[in-house]
Scaffold this motif. Structure first.
Motif, PDB file in Angstrom:
ATOM      1  N   GLY A 184       0.799  -1.217   0.000  1.00  0.00           N
ATOM      2  CA  GLY A 184       0.000   0.000   0.000  1.00  0.00           C
ATOM      3  C   GLY A 184       0.829   1.262   0.000  1.00  0.00           C
ATOM      4  N   LEU A 185       2.078   1.159  -0.475  1.00  0.00           N
ATOM      5  CA  LEU A 185       2.986   2.310  -0.488  1.00  0.00           C
ATOM      6  C   LEU A 185       3.572   2.491  -1.882  1.00  0.00           C
ATOM      7  CD1 LEU A 185       4.871   1.640   2.884  1.00  0.00           C
ATOM      8  CD2 LEU A 185       3.384   3.601   2.399  1.00  0.00           C
ATOM      9  N   ALA A 186       2.721   2.520  -2.891  1.00  0.00           N
ATOM     10  CA  ALA A 186       3.195   2.647  -4.269  1.00  0.00           C
ATOM     11  C   ALA A 186       4.090   3.876  -4.423  1.00  0.00           C
ATOM     12  CB  ALA A 186       2.018   2.736  -5.224  1.00  0.00           C
ATOM     13  N   LEU A 187       5.179   3.702  -5.152  1.00  0.00           N
ATOM     14  CA  LEU A 187       6.156   4.771  -5.332  1.00  0.00           C
ATOM     15  C   LEU A 187       5.714   5.805  -6.368  1.00  0.00           C
ATOM     16  CD1 LEU A 187       9.323   2.493  -5.655  1.00  0.00           C
ATOM     17  CD2 LEU A 187       8.526   3.648  -3.576  1.00  0.00           C
ATOM     18  N   GLU A 188       4.968   5.365  -7.362  1.00  0.00           N
ATOM     19  CA  GLU A 188       4.737   6.200  -8.526  1.00  0.00           C
ATOM     20  C   GLU A 188       3.926   7.477  -8.254  1.00  0.00           C
ATOM     21  OE1 GLU A 188       5.834   2.154  -9.781  1.00  0.00           O
ATOM     22  OE2 GLU A 188       4.302   2.932  -8.405  1.00  0.00           O
ATOM     23  N   PRO A 189       2.893   7.452  -7.394  1.00  0.00           N
ATOM     24  CA  PRO A 189       2.160   8.699  -7.176  1.00  0.00           C
ATOM     25  C   PRO A 189       3.049   9.823  -6.668  1.00  0.00           C
ATOM     26  CG  PRO A 189       0.915   6.844  -6.306  1.00  0.00           C
ATOM     27  CD  PRO A 189       2.260   6.323  -6.668  1.00  0.00           C
ATOM     28  N   ALA A 190       3.918   9.506  -5.702  1.00  0.00           N
ATOM     29  CA  ALA A 190       4.794  10.541  -5.150  1.00  0.00           C
ATOM     30  C   ALA A 190       5.813  10.994  -6.187  1.00  0.00           C
ATOM     31  CB  ALA A 190       5.501  10.023  -3.899  1.00  0.00           C
ATOM     32  N   LEU A 191       6.286  10.099  -7.033  1.00  0.00           N
ATOM     33  CA  LEU A 191       7.238  10.489  -8.070  1.00  0.00           C
ATOM     34  C   LEU A 191       6.593  11.427  -9.079  1.00  0.00           C
ATOM     35  CD1 LEU A 191       9.903  10.311  -9.599  1.00  0.00           C
ATOM     36  CD2 LEU A 191       9.103   8.161 -10.616  1.00  0.00           C
ATOM     37  N   VAL A 192       5.403  11.085  -9.539  1.00  0.00           N
ATOM     38  CA  VAL A 192       4.702  11.955 -10.486  1.00  0.00           C
ATOM     39  C   VAL A 192       4.460  13.324  -9.873  1.00  0.00           C
ATOM     40  CG1 VAL A 192       2.549  12.291 -11.748  1.00  0.00           C
ATOM     41  CG2 VAL A 192       3.643  10.035 -11.735  1.00  0.00           C
ATOM     42  N   ARG A 193       4.013  13.348  -8.612  1.00  0.00           N
ATOM     43  CA  ARG A 193       3.763  14.638  -7.955  1.00  0.00           C
ATOM     44  C   ARG A 193       5.042  15.460  -7.850  1.00  0.00           C
ATOM     45  NH1 ARG A 193       0.370  11.400  -4.595  1.00  0.00           N
ATOM     46  NH2 ARG A 193       2.003  11.293  -2.994  1.00  0.00           N
ATOM     47  N   ALA A 194       6.142  14.797  -7.492  1.00  0.00           N
ATOM     48  CA  ALA A 194       7.404  15.530  -7.327  1.00  0.00           C
ATOM     49  C   ALA A 194       7.871  16.123  -8.652  1.00  0.00           C
ATOM     50  CB  ALA A 194       8.470  14.604  -6.753  1.00  0.00           C
ATOM     51  N   LEU A 195       7.785  15.354  -9.714  1.00  0.00           N
ATOM     52  CA  LEU A 195       8.214  15.877 -11.012  1.00  0.00           C
ATOM     53  C   LEU A 195       7.339  17.055 -11.438  1.00  0.00           C
ATOM     54  CD1 LEU A 195       9.016  12.577 -12.960  1.00  0.00           C
ATOM     55  CD2 LEU A 195      10.620  14.153 -11.869  1.00  0.00           C
ATOM     56  N   ARG A 196       6.048  16.942 -11.234  1.00  0.00           N
ATOM     57  CA  ARG A 196       5.151  18.040 -11.626  1.00  0.00           C
ATOM     58  C   ARG A 196       5.329  19.259 -10.740  1.00  0.00           C
ATOM     59  NH1 ARG A 196      -0.325  14.584 -13.239  1.00  0.00           N
ATOM     60  NH2 ARG A 196       0.561  13.783 -15.187  1.00  0.00           N
ATOM     61  N   ARG A 197       5.507  19.028  -9.453  1.00  0.00           N
ATOM     62  CA  ARG A 197       5.687  20.139  -8.524  1.00  0.00           C
ATOM     63  C   ARG A 197       6.937  20.951  -8.858  1.00  0.00           C
ATOM     64  NH1 ARG A 197       5.535  17.225  -4.243  1.00  0.00           N
ATOM     65  NH2 ARG A 197       7.791  17.014  -3.931  1.00  0.00           N
ATOM     66  N   ASN A 198       7.931  20.280  -9.394  1.00  0.00           N
ATOM     67  CA  ASN A 198       9.197  20.931  -9.715  1.00  0.00           C
ATOM     68  C   ASN A 198       9.332  21.319 -11.186  1.00  0.00           C
ATOM     69  OD1 ASN A 198      11.154  20.789  -7.205  1.00  0.00           O
ATOM     70  ND2 ASN A 198       9.988  18.878  -7.206  1.00  0.00           N
ATOM     71  N   GLY A 199       8.223  21.252 -11.915  1.00  0.00           N
ATOM     72  CA  GLY A 199       8.248  21.648 -13.318  1.00  0.00           C
ATOM     73  C   GLY A 199       9.056  20.727 -14.201  1.00  0.00           C
ATOM     74  N   LEU A 200       9.156  19.444 -13.832  1.00  0.00           N
ATOM     75  CA  LEU A 200      10.009  18.501 -14.556  1.00  0.00           C
ATOM     76  C   LEU A 200       9.235  17.492 -15.374  1.00  0.00           C
ATOM     77  CD1 LEU A 200      12.703  17.834 -11.791  1.00  0.00           C
ATOM     78  CD2 LEU A 200      12.919  19.283 -13.838  1.00  0.00           C
ATOM     79  N   ASP A 201       7.924  17.577 -15.398  1.00  0.00           N
ATOM     80  CA  ASP A 201       7.151  16.643 -16.219  1.00  0.00           C
ATOM     81  C   ASP A 201       6.856  17.294 -17.566  1.00  0.00           C
ATOM     82  OD1 ASP A 201       5.661  14.548 -17.170  1.00  0.00           O
ATOM     83  OD2 ASP A 201       3.815  15.136 -16.122  1.00  0.00           O
ATOM     84  N   ARG A 202       7.897  17.372 -18.391  1.00  0.00           N
ATOM     85  CA  ARG A 202       7.791  17.971 -19.721  1.00  0.00           C
ATOM     86  C   ARG A 202       8.808  17.287 -20.626  1.00  0.00           C
ATOM     87  NH1 ARG A 202      12.111  21.521 -19.345  1.00  0.00           N
ATOM     88  NH2 ARG A 202      12.656  22.049 -17.198  1.00  0.00           N
ATOM     89  N   PRO A 203       8.528  17.244 -21.919  1.00  0.00           N
ATOM     90  CA  PRO A 203       9.390  16.476 -22.820  1.00  0.00           C
ATOM     91  C   PRO A 203      10.843  16.936 -22.842  1.00  0.00           C
ATOM     92  CG  PRO A 203       7.314  16.982 -23.881  1.00  0.00           C
ATOM     93  CD  PRO A 203       7.327  17.758 -22.594  1.00  0.00           C
ATOM     94  N   ASN A 204      11.104  18.212 -22.626  1.00  0.00           N
ATOM     95  CA  ASN A 204      12.481  18.699 -22.690  1.00  0.00           C
ATOM     96  C   ASN A 204      13.148  18.790 -21.323  1.00  0.00           C
ATOM     97  OD1 ASN A 204      10.881  20.794 -21.815  1.00  0.00           O
ATOM     98  ND2 ASN A 204      11.994  22.381 -22.942  1.00  0.00           N
ATOM     99  N   ALA A 205      12.506  18.241 -20.297  1.00  0.00           N
ATOM    100  CA  ALA A 205      13.137  18.212 -18.976  1.00  0.00           C
ATOM    101  C   ALA A 205      14.289  17.225 -18.998  1.00  0.00           C
ATOM    102  CB  ALA A 205      12.122  17.815 -17.910  1.00  0.00           C
ATOM    103  N   LYS A 206      15.325  17.514 -18.227  1.00  0.00           N
ATOM    104  CA  LYS A 206      16.489  16.613 -18.185  1.00  0.00           C
ATOM    105  C   LYS A 206      16.220  15.545 -17.124  1.00  0.00           C
ATOM    106  CE  LYS A 206      21.424  16.751 -18.966  1.00  0.00           C
ATOM    107  NZ  LYS A 206      22.623  17.600 -19.099  1.00  0.00           N
ATOM    108  N   VAL A 207      15.337  14.624 -17.486  1.00  0.00           N
ATOM    109  CA  VAL A 207      14.876  13.576 -16.574  1.00  0.00           C
ATOM    110  C   VAL A 207      14.688  12.286 -17.365  1.00  0.00           C
ATOM    111  CG1 VAL A 207      13.021  12.811 -15.030  1.00  0.00           C
ATOM    112  CG2 VAL A 207      13.638  15.237 -15.114  1.00  0.00           C
ATOM    113  N   TYR A 208      15.144  11.196 -16.799  1.00  0.00           N
ATOM    114  CA  TYR A 208      14.737   9.859 -17.226  1.00  0.00           C
ATOM    115  C   TYR A 208      14.127   9.179 -16.002  1.00  0.00           C
ATOM    116  CZ  TYR A 208      17.991  10.114 -21.255  1.00  0.00           C
ATOM    117  OH  TYR A 208      18.662  10.449 -22.405  1.00  0.00           O
ATOM    118  N   VAL A 209      13.144   8.303 -16.231  1.00  0.00           N
ATOM    119  CA  VAL A 209      12.611   7.436 -15.180  1.00  0.00           C
ATOM    120  C   VAL A 209      12.847   6.005 -15.616  1.00  0.00           C
ATOM    121  CG1 VAL A 209      10.555   6.664 -13.952  1.00  0.00           C
ATOM    122  CG2 VAL A 209      10.914   9.116 -14.375  1.00  0.00           C
TER     123      VAL A 209
END
Length: 361
Positions: A184-209
């Protein structure tokens, strides 16, 4: 498809595939990619802010936090849920009763687990070197550094990007996603929130998952707009396949058919380096496989892991002595692997990887 999809793993609604989004091209923004594997883990205890900072200062393009979660749902950087081997938790009598045995990906593991601690409790612990027998010099830093949160890693990358006048990316891995989801502690919701909160959920962000499992990447592809990387082990199978009764293994995933399926949800491949150039029974390098070419034909970037300077990790012909902790000819190993056309590397000593890539150019 335009519109929205609900991601069952993350619990976050988001654009499935916006028509106006730029294509996700792994590695396209900076050419050859050097990933500081758990930071500069050849020089500092892994998954510490000191290790990540050193990697960036040595020239790494990305720093790589492995993500697990605390009891109160905060993502932190540790190699495994079990933290006894990378922290001083065993010396804390107040946590003696937290030692337990759990089944992680079908195997019993005894120790202390991150998800049994709140963040405030974890912050009372200090990191220590995971493989002191091979990296005794790193032990001088034992007891100095806290366990960092994902947000602290992101903040560090932003600060260093400003200071170094080049963008430092992050390359997070979701560790044992099925295991955490079962609790009951899925990692993905918090990861998605963190990327969006920091403006990193965009195609040109320097991020790989990245992930060794498949199902969470398939669903993250419907929600995130950053490149995804399918990790490939040297043996066995993705644990979500095992848990669901899917008979396929990593061997199946690296066939042309398996790679074609990966290309439907991921942008890159992260294979163990022996999948690219296998070793024989005596530890010597053999001929390269077709994996790099097969992946490239499908538009998949290839970032193998892990390049390490110690003899214990090098092919037999490149070891300098019988001392497993001594350094061998890792530059020769890089030269051999770079000749296969790989697009990047995971490196414990990122300064050496940067030098190898510079020489190759």
């Amino acid at each position: 498809m335009a519109g929205f999809a609900v991601l069952s793993i993350t619990g976050v609604a988001g654009p499935a595939s916006p028509a106006d989004a730029a294509p996700k091209e792994a590695g396209a923004e900076s050419g050859f990619v050097v990933v500081g594997h758990r930071g500069a883990s050849g020089y500092r205890p892994e998954h510490t802010l000191a290790s990540y900072e050193l990697a960036a200062r040595m020239g790494a393009d990305y720093i790589e936090p492995d993500l697990v979660t605390t009891k109160d749902g905060v993502l932190v950087a540790r190699h495994e849920p079990e933290i006894g081997g990378t922290t001083d938790v065993a010396s804390h009598p107040e946590f003696a009763d937290r030692k337990t045995t759990k089944v992680v990906d079908g195997e019993p593991v005894t120790g202390w687990f991150a998800e049994d601690f709140t963040l405030s409790e974890l912050k009372t612990l200090r990191a220590q070197e995971r493989i002191p027998q091979l990296r005794p010099n790193n032990t001088i830093y034992d007891g100095r550094y806290q366990i960092p949160t994902l947000q602290e890693v992101i903040d560090l990358a932003k600060r260093l990007s400003r200071e170094l006048h080049r963008e430092i990316g992050i390359y997070p891995e979701t560790k044992h996603p099925t295991y955490f989801r079962q609790q009951g502690l899925a990692l993905e919701p918090a990861l998605v929130r963190a990327l969006r909160r920091n403006g990193l959920d965009r195609p040109n962000a320097k991020v790989y998952v990245q992930s060794f499992e498949v199902g969470n990447l398939v669903e993250l592809n419907r929600t995130l707009r950053v490149p995804l990387v399918q990790l490939i082990g040297g043996s066995g199978a993705p644990y979500d396949f095992v848990a669901s009764g899917d008979p396929r293994t990593y061997d199946d995933l690296v066939t042309p058919e398996g790679l074609a399926e990966i290309a439907t949800y991921a942008d890159g491949l992260g294979p163990t380096k022996d999948r690219i150039i296998p070793r024989d029974e005596n530890g010597y390098l053999t001929e390269p496989t077709a994996l790099v070419d097969d992946a490239h034909r499908l538009g998949l970037a290839v970032h193998p892991w892990t390049f390490r300077a110690e003899n214990a990790f090098l092919p037999a012909e490149l070891r300098s002595s019988d001392d497993p902790a001594a350094w061998g000819d890792i530059l020769a190993e890089y030269e051999t692997f770079l000749a296969t056309g790989i697009d990047g590397v995971f490196a414990d000593q990122p300064d050496i990887a940067v030098e190898a890539a510079r020489q190759r150019r």
